[in-house]
Design a protein around this motif. Structure first.
Motif, PDB file in Angstrom:
ATOM      1  N   GLU A   1       7.662  11.287   5.657  1.00  0.00           N
ATOM      2  CA  GLU A   1       9.111  11.328   5.854  1.00  0.00           C
ATOM      3  C   GLU A   1       9.517  10.855   7.247  1.00  0.00           C
ATOM      4  N   GLU A   2       8.555  10.460   8.050  1.00  0.00           N
ATOM      5  CA  GLU A   2       8.844  10.062   9.428  1.00  0.00           C
ATOM      6  C   GLU A   2       9.299   8.604   9.539  1.00  0.00           C
ATOM      7  N   ILE A   3       9.084   7.825   8.482  1.00  0.00           N
ATOM      8  CA  ILE A   3       9.420   6.404   8.519  1.00  0.00           C
ATOM      9  C   ILE A   3      10.336   6.062   7.346  1.00  0.00           C
ATOM     10  N   THR A   4      11.407   5.330   7.638  1.00  0.00           N
ATOM     11  CA  THR A   4      12.289   4.811   6.592  1.00  0.00           C
ATOM     12  C   THR A   4      11.834   3.399   6.258  1.00  0.00           C
ATOM     13  N   TRP A   5      11.597   3.144   4.981  1.00  0.00           N
ATOM     14  CA  TRP A   5      11.062   1.856   4.560  1.00  0.00           C
ATOM     15  C   TRP A   5      12.166   1.004   3.930  1.00  0.00           C
ATOM     16  N   LEU A   6      12.241  -0.247   4.353  1.00  0.00           N
ATOM     17  CA  LEU A   6      13.218  -1.200   3.850  1.00  0.00           C
ATOM     18  C   LEU A   6      12.491  -2.261   3.028  1.00  0.00           C
TER      19      LEU A   6
ATOM     20  N   ASP B   1      -6.991  12.037  -2.215  1.00  0.00           N
ATOM     21  CA  ASP B   1      -7.703  12.667  -1.106  1.00  0.00           C
ATOM     22  C   ASP B   1      -8.565  11.688  -0.321  1.00  0.00           C
ATOM     23  N   ARG B   2      -8.413  10.370  -0.565  1.00  0.00           N
ATOM     24  CA  ARG B   2      -9.246   9.428   0.162  1.00  0.00           C
ATOM     25  C   ARG B   2      -8.528   8.101   0.350  1.00  0.00           C
TER      26      ARG B   2
ATOM     27  N   GLY C   1       0.796  -1.225   0.000  1.00  0.00           N
ATOM     28  CA  GLY C   1       0.000   0.000   0.000  1.00  0.00           C
ATOM     29  C   GLY C   1       0.821   1.265   0.000  1.00  0.00           C
ATOM     30  N   LEU C   2       2.103   1.152  -0.414  1.00  0.00           N
ATOM     31  CA  LEU C   2       2.994   2.311  -0.394  1.00  0.00           C
ATOM     32  C   LEU C   2       3.287   2.850  -1.790  1.00  0.00           C
ATOM     33  N   GLY C   3       2.592   2.329  -2.811  1.00  0.00           N
ATOM     34  CA  GLY C   3       2.743   2.877  -4.150  1.00  0.00           C
ATOM     35  C   GLY C   3       2.088   4.239  -4.247  1.00  0.00           C
ATOM     36  N   GLU C   4       2.217   4.868  -5.396  1.00  0.00           N
ATOM     37  CA  GLU C   4       1.669   6.223  -5.567  1.00  0.00           C
ATOM     38  C   GLU C   4       0.167   6.266  -5.304  1.00  0.00           C
ATOM     39  N   ALA C   5      -0.539   5.185  -5.624  1.00  0.00           N
ATOM     40  CA  ALA C   5      -1.985   5.150  -5.409  1.00  0.00           C
ATOM     41  C   ALA C   5      -2.363   4.384  -4.148  1.00  0.00           C
ATOM     42  N   GLY C   6      -1.374   3.957  -3.359  1.00  0.00           N
ATOM     43  CA  GLY C   6      -1.633   3.122  -2.196  1.00  0.00           C
ATOM     44  C   GLY C   6      -2.296   3.872  -1.054  1.00  0.00           C
ATOM     45  N   PRO C   7      -3.287   3.272  -0.397  1.00  0.00           N
ATOM     46  CA  PRO C   7      -3.979   3.941   0.699  1.00  0.00           C
ATOM     47  C   PRO C   7      -3.081   4.238   1.902  1.00  0.00           C
TER      48      PRO C   7
ATOM     49  N   HIS D   1      -1.277   7.345   1.082  1.00  0.00           N
ATOM     50  CA  HIS D   1      -2.210   8.470   1.213  1.00  0.00           C
ATOM     51  C   HIS D   1      -2.392   8.859   2.674  1.00  0.00           C
ATOM     52  N   LEU D   2      -2.522   7.853   3.548  1.00  0.00           N
ATOM     53  CA  LEU D   2      -2.697   8.125   4.980  1.00  0.00           C
ATOM     54  C   LEU D   2      -1.499   8.886   5.540  1.00  0.00           C
ATOM     55  N   LEU D   3      -0.307   8.412   5.220  1.00  0.00           N
ATOM     56  CA  LEU D   3       0.905   9.064   5.734  1.00  0.00           C
ATOM     57  C   LEU D   3       1.044  10.479   5.175  1.00  0.00           C
ATOM     58  N   GLN D   4       0.738  10.665   3.904  1.00  0.00           N
ATOM     59  CA  GLN D   4       0.836  11.987   3.289  1.00  0.00           C
ATOM     60  C   GLN D   4      -0.150  12.958   3.918  1.00  0.00           C
TER      61      GLN D   4
END
Length: 706
Positions: free
Chosen positions: A284-289, A347-348, A266-272, A275-278
């Motif tokens: 930018e608060e989490i580094t993803w591995l 936006d959703r 769910g971290l792709g450009e369209a991932g929910p 969207h939630l994090l944005q």
């Protein structure tokens, strides 16, 4: 209208034969037209039953007229044609291939050919045509027997076709509109209540707008979303750590283990999730591995690369006889995945389901690949492309992320899981608990509160309306409660089945738990051999003798190998997952000695598994521990210790609903609506918040105006 036009084309020969005089000329012209239409259909490989009937009949009629002039072919021909049409339409209904499907498929995207609405419309239309053809047959017989004058008989035998044309023009649109209305208002009468939101935010220390039971990611999503809109929110968590399955805990020596989550989508450009994090400034608060996957069967190893096409190419190289099918499968899955995400917007968090006829038709045209498979089983999709069992097993590596059905998992779920390879599956640096912690921090910034080690023992209800919750530390009041607990636990233990309508009680009792796990965690005094997530199929089954369970394989992984912060330098954490039934009651009934003996046997099996994967790590174990379905039931608050809450049934995938028949009570989490996995529970939490958000936004706007 395009479909109707195609049907009318095949009625032209009959109209010409009836209207053109002399009769021999009419029959000859009809034959020529029928043959031309049939040839066109043959070339397009879309031959219609009516075209074949027309050609055969008018060919016969032309021969009869030529050899026996004066034969009343047309009068008796009408009987023959309409009788054949009546029989063929009736048989097409019985064979589940309605007559009108032949025409509708030419003007409708293939993706919707299996849609229930498409099939229903064509069954109704074919039924109408069967009835009208029967009436035409009746009046044709009366005409042939001279009961009716020829002119009147011709009119009464053929006028029913006009009614069929009108039905074809009106019925599809009417049924589509009815379906659209149903989609817009899917709620049963007992779910149509409106939540109560006070004009002003509560001020009492134990009074809130919304109380959320459980701090899983679904609950935290709803909490952050609603607090951000001005709601006074309280999250209550029975454990001393937040996050539910998305929790990272520490054991002696500084070793950190995951409660359950090993890979997040769910971290792709369209991932929910993105969207939630944005939306809340957390991107930018989490580094993803990024995770990598490895498939092992005995001594054979296959590393699945980050590159989706690279995985495809390696599979094709290994199984050259399936190369064409593998390429086609990967292309189809990528198209399905991309189309699946067209319903998400920045936006959703919740997918936008087409609501109108126009939206449904546009969606079908734009997303044919996804619609073709979304309501079918994964094995059906695989059947269309590959047959080799080794290939099928590898592309099905993640079925365990959503249950224990294997290839009988829904294709919809598996298409979503392809995101782990197309976009990537990730771990937050520092452990999955980092995601829960960041959401909790944001909730507090918005003025919300979280209380840990607070066990909710009951959701209080008065006159079918939620009033708050009872906990082991006191009562908290709120007109809205969102339960992140398992639906059966929510209804049976926290609410009480007696408060539900009878129909709901039966539905709740029928809910089955999904799979559970034996989880073995170990700390080792060395670096594990790989940072990949290993799907390991044993050379031969391993048996748990105390319960007579045979294991075919296991999931093996070392989170600290990808994220060194989870273990002291030069050391590692290791987790082995063994799938089992959710039967926490079986373990609860054991004596303490029996339960410990079971754990010891599982520990021994997992040490053997580790020996097969990494002998050095197996000889450097510092300590290990075992979790069972009983552990899952205690810490995850799921029915019988299921790790994915209730088992999702394809035929009734909407139940349990986000709203309940108890006014003010909502459900979120893996057992509701969208299934298991972090991405899915984010959507479920977003769904509840989307339903409630406008009420708090309106209140905030009113207060600001005042």
């Amino acid at each position: 209208m395009k479909t109707l036009g195609l049907i009318l084309l095949d009625f032209i020969p009959l109209a010409v034969a009836l209207l053109v005089n002399p009769r021999w000329l009419g029959c000859t012209a009809a034959l020529v037209i029928a043959m031309l239409l049939l040839i066109m259909q043959i070339r397009r490989k879309r031959v219609k039953t009516l075209a074949v009937i027309n050609t055969l009949y008018f060919l016969t009629a032309a021969v009869v007229i030529l050899l026996v002039p004066g034969t009343p072919v047309l009068e008796y021909g009408q009987v023959t044609i309409y009788l054949i049409l009546t029989i063929s339409t009736a048989l097409s209904l019985l064979s589940s291939q309605p007559f009108t499907l032949q025409y509708a498929k030419e003007t409708t995207p293939e993706a919707v050919w299996n849609h229930p609405l498409f099939l229903t419309i064509n069954r109704v239309l074919t039924g109408v045509w069967a009835l009208l053809f029967s009436l035409s047959t009746l009046f044709a017989v009366l005409t042939a027997l001279r009961v009716l004058p020829l002119e009147i008989g011709m009119i009464t035998a053929n006028i029913w076709s006009i009614i069929g044309v009108v039905a074809n023009m009106i019925l599809p649109r009417y049924m589509q509109q009815r379906y659209a209305v149903k989609m817009q208002q899917p709620e049963a009468p007992e779910l149509t209540w409106e939540p109560f939101v006070a004009p002003l935010a509560p001020v009492g220390q134990t009074e809130y707008d919304v109380i959320i039971v459980g701090s899983g990611i679904g609950g935290l999503t709803a909490a952050v979303e609603l607090a951000g809109k001005g709601a006074k929110v309280l999250v209550l968590e029975q454990h001393y750590l937040i996050g539910g399955a998305c929790t990272t805990y520490t054991r002696r020596g500084g070793f950190k283990f995951e409660a359950g989550v090993e890979s997040i989508s769910g971290l792709g450009e369209a991932g929910p999730l993105r969207h939630l994090l944005q939306r809340h400034g957390l991107e930018e608060e989490i580094t993803w591995l990024r995770n990598t996957y490895e498939f092992r069967e005995g001594d054979e190893r296959f590393i699945i690369p980050h590159d989706y096409t690279g995985w495809r190419d390696r599979l094709a190289e290994r199984f050259p006889e399936e190369k064409e099918g593998i390429y086609a499968l990967f292309a189809e899955l990528k198209a399905c995945f991309e189309e699946m995400y067209t319903v998400f917007m920045p936006d959703r968090l919740v997918p936008h389901i087409p609501q109108t006829v126009e939206e449904m038709n546009a969606y079908a045209e734009q997303n044919p690949h996804y619609l073709r498979w979304k309501d079918r089983e994964w094995r059906e999709l695989l059947d269309a492309f590959v047959q080799n069992q080794a290939v099928r097993q590898q592309v099905s590596i993640l079925t365990g992320y959503v249950g224990d059905k294997g290839e009988r998992t829904s294709a919809n779920s598996m298409i979503a899981l392809m995101g782990y390879f197309i976009v990537g599956g990730y771990r937050p640096a520092g452990g999955s608990g980092k995601l829960a912690m960041k959401l909790a921090e944001k909730l507090k910034q918005y003025g919300g509160d979280i209380r840990i080690s607070t066990d909710v023992t009951a959701i209080t209800v008065k006159e079918n309306r939620v009033t708050g919750v009872q906990t082991d530390k006191g009562v908290y009041k709120a007109p809205v409660v969102i339960s992140n607990a398992d639906p059966r636990v929510t209804y049976e233990q926290l609410v009480g089945l007696s408060r539900l309508p009878q129909a709901y009680r039966e539905k709740v009792r029928k809910l089955e738990p999904s799979m559970s796990l034996f989880v073995w965690n170990a700390a080792v005094d060395t670096v594990f051999c790989t940072d990949r997530l290993i799907h390991y199929t044993f050379p031969k089954p391993m048996r748990l003798s105390s319960l007579d369970i045979a294991f075919e394989g296991a999931g093996v992984q070392s989170a600290s190998s990808l994220d060194p912060s989870l273990a002291p330098q030069g050391k590692s954490t290791i987790t082995i997952n063994l799938v089992t039934k959710a039967e926490a009651g079986v373990y609860a009934a054991m004596t303490e000695d029996e339960y410990q003996a079971l754990k010891n046997e599982i520990d021994a099996i997992c040490r053997q598994i580790l020996e097969q994967i990494d002998k050095k790590a197996a000889s450097h174990i510092l300590f290990s521990e075992v979790a069972t379905p009983k552990t899952m039931e205690r810490y995850m608050r799921t029915y019988e210790g299921s790790v994915y809450s209730i088992k999702r049934q394809m035929m009734d995938s909407e139940f349990p609903y986000v709203k309940s028949p108890i006014e003010g009570l909502y459900l979120v989490g893996a057992g509701v609506g969208y299934g298991p996995g972090i991405e899915a529970v984010v959507i479920s939490g977003g769904d509840a918040a989307e339903r409630l958000g406008p009420y708090f936004e309106a209140r905030s706007a009113g207060q600001n105006t005042a």
